[in-house]
Design a protein around this motif. Structure first.
Motif, PDB file in Angstrom:
ATOM      1  N   ASP A  16       0.885  -1.163   0.000  1.00  0.00           N
ATOM      2  CA  ASP A  16       0.000   0.000   0.000  1.00  0.00           C
ATOM      3  C   ASP A  16       0.921   1.209   0.000  1.00  0.00           C
ATOM      4  OD1 ASP A  16      -1.643   2.167   0.519  1.00  0.00           O
ATOM      5  OD2 ASP A  16      -2.543   1.319   2.329  1.00  0.00           O
ATOM      6  N   ILE A  17       1.074   1.867  -1.138  1.00  0.00           N
ATOM      7  CA  ILE A  17       2.044   2.955  -1.216  1.00  0.00           C
ATOM      8  C   ILE A  17       1.646   4.186  -0.401  1.00  0.00           C
ATOM      9  CG2 ILE A  17       2.954   2.210  -3.438  1.00  0.00           C
ATOM     10  CD1 ILE A  17       1.585   4.704  -4.633  1.00  0.00           C
ATOM     11  N   ALA A  18       0.459   4.194   0.131  1.00  0.00           N
ATOM     12  CA  ALA A  18       0.050   5.281   1.014  1.00  0.00           C
ATOM     13  C   ALA A  18       0.460   5.007   2.457  1.00  0.00           C
ATOM     14  CB  ALA A  18      -1.461   5.496   0.933  1.00  0.00           C
ATOM     15  N   ASP A  19       1.042   3.824   2.713  1.00  0.00           N
ATOM     16  CA  ASP A  19       1.427   3.416   4.059  1.00  0.00           C
ATOM     17  C   ASP A  19       2.948   3.249   4.133  1.00  0.00           C
ATOM     18  OD1 ASP A  19       0.686   2.206   6.792  1.00  0.00           O
ATOM     19  OD2 ASP A  19       1.931   0.649   5.872  1.00  0.00           O
ATOM     20  N   GLU A  20       3.600   4.075   4.935  1.00  0.00           N
ATOM     21  CA  GLU A  20       5.069   4.084   4.979  1.00  0.00           C
ATOM     22  C   GLU A  20       5.653   2.735   5.377  1.00  0.00           C
ATOM     23  OE1 GLU A  20       8.836   6.779   6.491  1.00  0.00           O
ATOM     24  OE2 GLU A  20       6.805   7.369   7.078  1.00  0.00           O
ATOM     25  N   LEU A  37      19.075  -3.229  -5.041  1.00  0.00           N
ATOM     26  CA  LEU A  37      18.107  -2.612  -5.940  1.00  0.00           C
ATOM     27  C   LEU A  37      18.879  -1.862  -7.017  1.00  0.00           C
ATOM     28  CD1 LEU A  37      14.976  -2.205  -6.170  1.00  0.00           C
ATOM     29  CD2 LEU A  37      15.311  -0.022  -5.026  1.00  0.00           C
ATOM     30  N   ASP A  38      18.566  -2.141  -8.271  1.00  0.00           N
ATOM     31  CA  ASP A  38      19.227  -1.481  -9.398  1.00  0.00           C
ATOM     32  C   ASP A  38      18.321  -0.467 -10.080  1.00  0.00           C
ATOM     33  OD1 ASP A  38      21.706  -2.994  -9.298  1.00  0.00           O
ATOM     34  OD2 ASP A  38      20.499  -4.689  -9.949  1.00  0.00           O
ATOM     35  N   PHE A  39      17.007  -0.681 -10.016  1.00  0.00           N
ATOM     36  CA  PHE A  39      16.073   0.256 -10.626  1.00  0.00           C
ATOM     37  C   PHE A  39      14.708   0.083  -9.972  1.00  0.00           C
ATOM     38  CE2 PHE A  39      15.537  -3.629 -12.987  1.00  0.00           C
ATOM     39  CZ  PHE A  39      14.172  -3.714 -13.178  1.00  0.00           C
ATOM     40  N   ALA A  40      13.871   1.071 -10.145  1.00  0.00           N
ATOM     41  CA  ALA A  40      12.501   1.016  -9.639  1.00  0.00           C
ATOM     42  C   ALA A  40      11.596   1.771 -10.607  1.00  0.00           C
ATOM     43  CB  ALA A  40      12.406   1.638  -8.249  1.00  0.00           C
ATOM     44  N   VAL A  41      10.385   1.286 -10.744  1.00  0.00           N
ATOM     45  CA  VAL A  41       9.359   1.969 -11.518  1.00  0.00           C
ATOM     46  C   VAL A  41       8.178   2.195 -10.579  1.00  0.00           C
ATOM     47  CG1 VAL A  41       7.782   1.867 -13.477  1.00  0.00           C
ATOM     48  CG2 VAL A  41      10.083   0.874 -13.663  1.00  0.00           C
ATOM     49  N   ASN A  42       7.884   3.451 -10.309  1.00  0.00           N
ATOM     50  CA  ASN A  42       6.758   3.803  -9.443  1.00  0.00           C
ATOM     51  C   ASN A  42       5.580   4.158 -10.345  1.00  0.00           C
ATOM     52  OD1 ASN A  42       8.417   3.519  -7.130  1.00  0.00           O
ATOM     53  ND2 ASN A  42       9.250   5.549  -7.507  1.00  0.00           N
ATOM     54  N   ASN A  43       4.612   3.254 -10.376  1.00  0.00           N
ATOM     55  CA  ASN A  43       3.500   3.389 -11.313  1.00  0.00           C
ATOM     56  C   ASN A  43       2.201   3.015 -10.616  1.00  0.00           C
ATOM     57  OD1 ASN A  43       2.067   3.715 -13.710  1.00  0.00           O
ATOM     58  ND2 ASN A  43       2.364   1.587 -14.298  1.00  0.00           N
ATOM     59  N   ALA A  44       1.855   3.762  -9.613  1.00  0.00           N
ATOM     60  CA  ALA A  44       0.602   3.516  -8.910  1.00  0.00           C
ATOM     61  C   ALA A  44      -0.107   4.844  -8.742  1.00  0.00           C
ATOM     62  CB  ALA A  44       0.856   2.871  -7.552  1.00  0.00           C
ATOM     63  N   GLY A  45      -1.387   4.816  -8.850  1.00  0.00           N
ATOM     64  CA  GLY A  45      -2.161   6.035  -8.677  1.00  0.00           C
ATOM     65  C   GLY A  45      -3.630   5.701  -8.664  1.00  0.00           C
ATOM     66  N   MET A  46      -4.407   6.679  -8.338  1.00  0.00           N
ATOM     67  CA  MET A  46      -5.854   6.472  -8.324  1.00  0.00           C
ATOM     68  C   MET A  46      -6.556   7.716  -8.836  1.00  0.00           C
ATOM     69  SD  MET A  46      -6.720   6.718  -4.234  1.00  0.00           S
ATOM     70  CE  MET A  46      -8.478   6.659  -4.480  1.00  0.00           C
ATOM     71  N   ALA A  47      -7.728   7.500  -9.357  1.00  0.00           N
ATOM     72  CA  ALA A  47      -8.536   8.612  -9.864  1.00  0.00           C
ATOM     73  C   ALA A  47      -9.217   9.321  -8.700  1.00  0.00           C
ATOM     74  CB  ALA A  47      -9.576   8.086 -10.846  1.00  0.00           C
ATOM     75  N   VAL A  67      -2.097   8.630  -1.993  1.00  0.00           N
ATOM     76  CA  VAL A  67      -1.654   7.611  -2.946  1.00  0.00           C
ATOM     77  C   VAL A  67      -0.817   8.240  -4.059  1.00  0.00           C
ATOM     78  CG1 VAL A  67      -2.444   5.986  -4.715  1.00  0.00           C
ATOM     79  CG2 VAL A  67      -3.531   5.995  -2.458  1.00  0.00           C
ATOM     80  N   ASN A  68      -1.330   9.269  -4.701  1.00  0.00           N
ATOM     81  CA  ASN A  68      -0.696   9.811  -5.912  1.00  0.00           C
ATOM     82  C   ASN A  68       0.548  10.643  -5.647  1.00  0.00           C
ATOM     83  OD1 ASN A  68      -2.853   8.597  -7.141  1.00  0.00           O
ATOM     84  ND2 ASN A  68      -3.785  10.473  -7.861  1.00  0.00           N
ATOM     85  N   LEU A  69       0.602  11.347  -4.561  1.00  0.00           N
ATOM     86  CA  LEU A  69       1.730  12.232  -4.284  1.00  0.00           C
ATOM     87  C   LEU A  69       2.633  11.657  -3.189  1.00  0.00           C
ATOM     88  CD1 LEU A  69       3.167  14.905  -4.842  1.00  0.00           C
ATOM     89  CD2 LEU A  69       1.624  15.987  -3.202  1.00  0.00           C
ATOM     90  N   ALA A  70       2.063  11.431  -2.021  1.00  0.00           N
ATOM     91  CA  ALA A  70       2.874  10.916  -0.915  1.00  0.00           C
ATOM     92  C   ALA A  70       3.385   9.517  -1.225  1.00  0.00           C
ATOM     93  CB  ALA A  70       2.061  10.921   0.378  1.00  0.00           C
ATOM     94  N   GLY A  71       2.611   8.724  -1.964  1.00  0.00           N
ATOM     95  CA  GLY A  71       3.042   7.374  -2.304  1.00  0.00           C
ATOM     96  C   GLY A  71       4.336   7.365  -3.104  1.00  0.00           C
ATOM     97  N   THR A  72       4.446   8.243  -4.070  1.00  0.00           N
ATOM     98  CA  THR A  72       5.680   8.337  -4.862  1.00  0.00           C
ATOM     99  C   THR A  72       6.830   8.797  -3.980  1.00  0.00           C
ATOM    100  OG1 THR A  72       4.438   8.777  -6.873  1.00  0.00           O
ATOM    101  CG2 THR A  72       6.759   9.419  -6.875  1.00  0.00           C
TER     102      THR A  72
END
Length: 99
Positions: A16-20, A37-47, A67-72
């Motif tokens: 849950d990217i909204a949960d630290e 870790l060599d790379f990461a793709v952060n691709n989560a969001g909600m409408a 989710v959209n801001l703090a999660g990243t």
């Protein structure tokens, strides 16, 4: 399953990217499984609950921001030290058109 069937390696981690604590645990699990870790793709969001702004509750709006801001932010907070320990890497943050 498909990756393993084709001879690759895969790890699925629910987060849950909204949960630290959830984000920290996911990055730690990945680092433990692969030695770093060599790379990461952060691709989560909600409408925005498909509502007009004036129809949203504050709780709904805060969840979207979490989710959209703090999660990243949280993902990068734990990814960056892991990347540095490996000598560098890359992070790709993906946003929607609304972003």
């Amino acid at each position: 399953e498909m990756i393993r069937k084709d001879g690759g390696e895969a790890l699925a981690v629910t987060v849950d990217i909204a949960d630290e604590d959830s984000v920290r645990a996911a990055v730690e699990r990945t680092v433990t499984a692969y030695g770093g870790l060599d790379f990461a793709v952060n691709n989560a969001g909600m409408a925005s609950h498909h509502q007009q702004l004036d129809q949203m509750t504050l709780d709904q709006f805060e969840r979207v921001v979490r989710v959209n801001l703090a999660g990243t932010f949280l993902c990068m907070k734990y990814e960056l030290p892991a990347l540095r320990r490996r000598g560098g890497g890359a992070i790709v943050n993906i946003a929607s058109n609304g972003g």
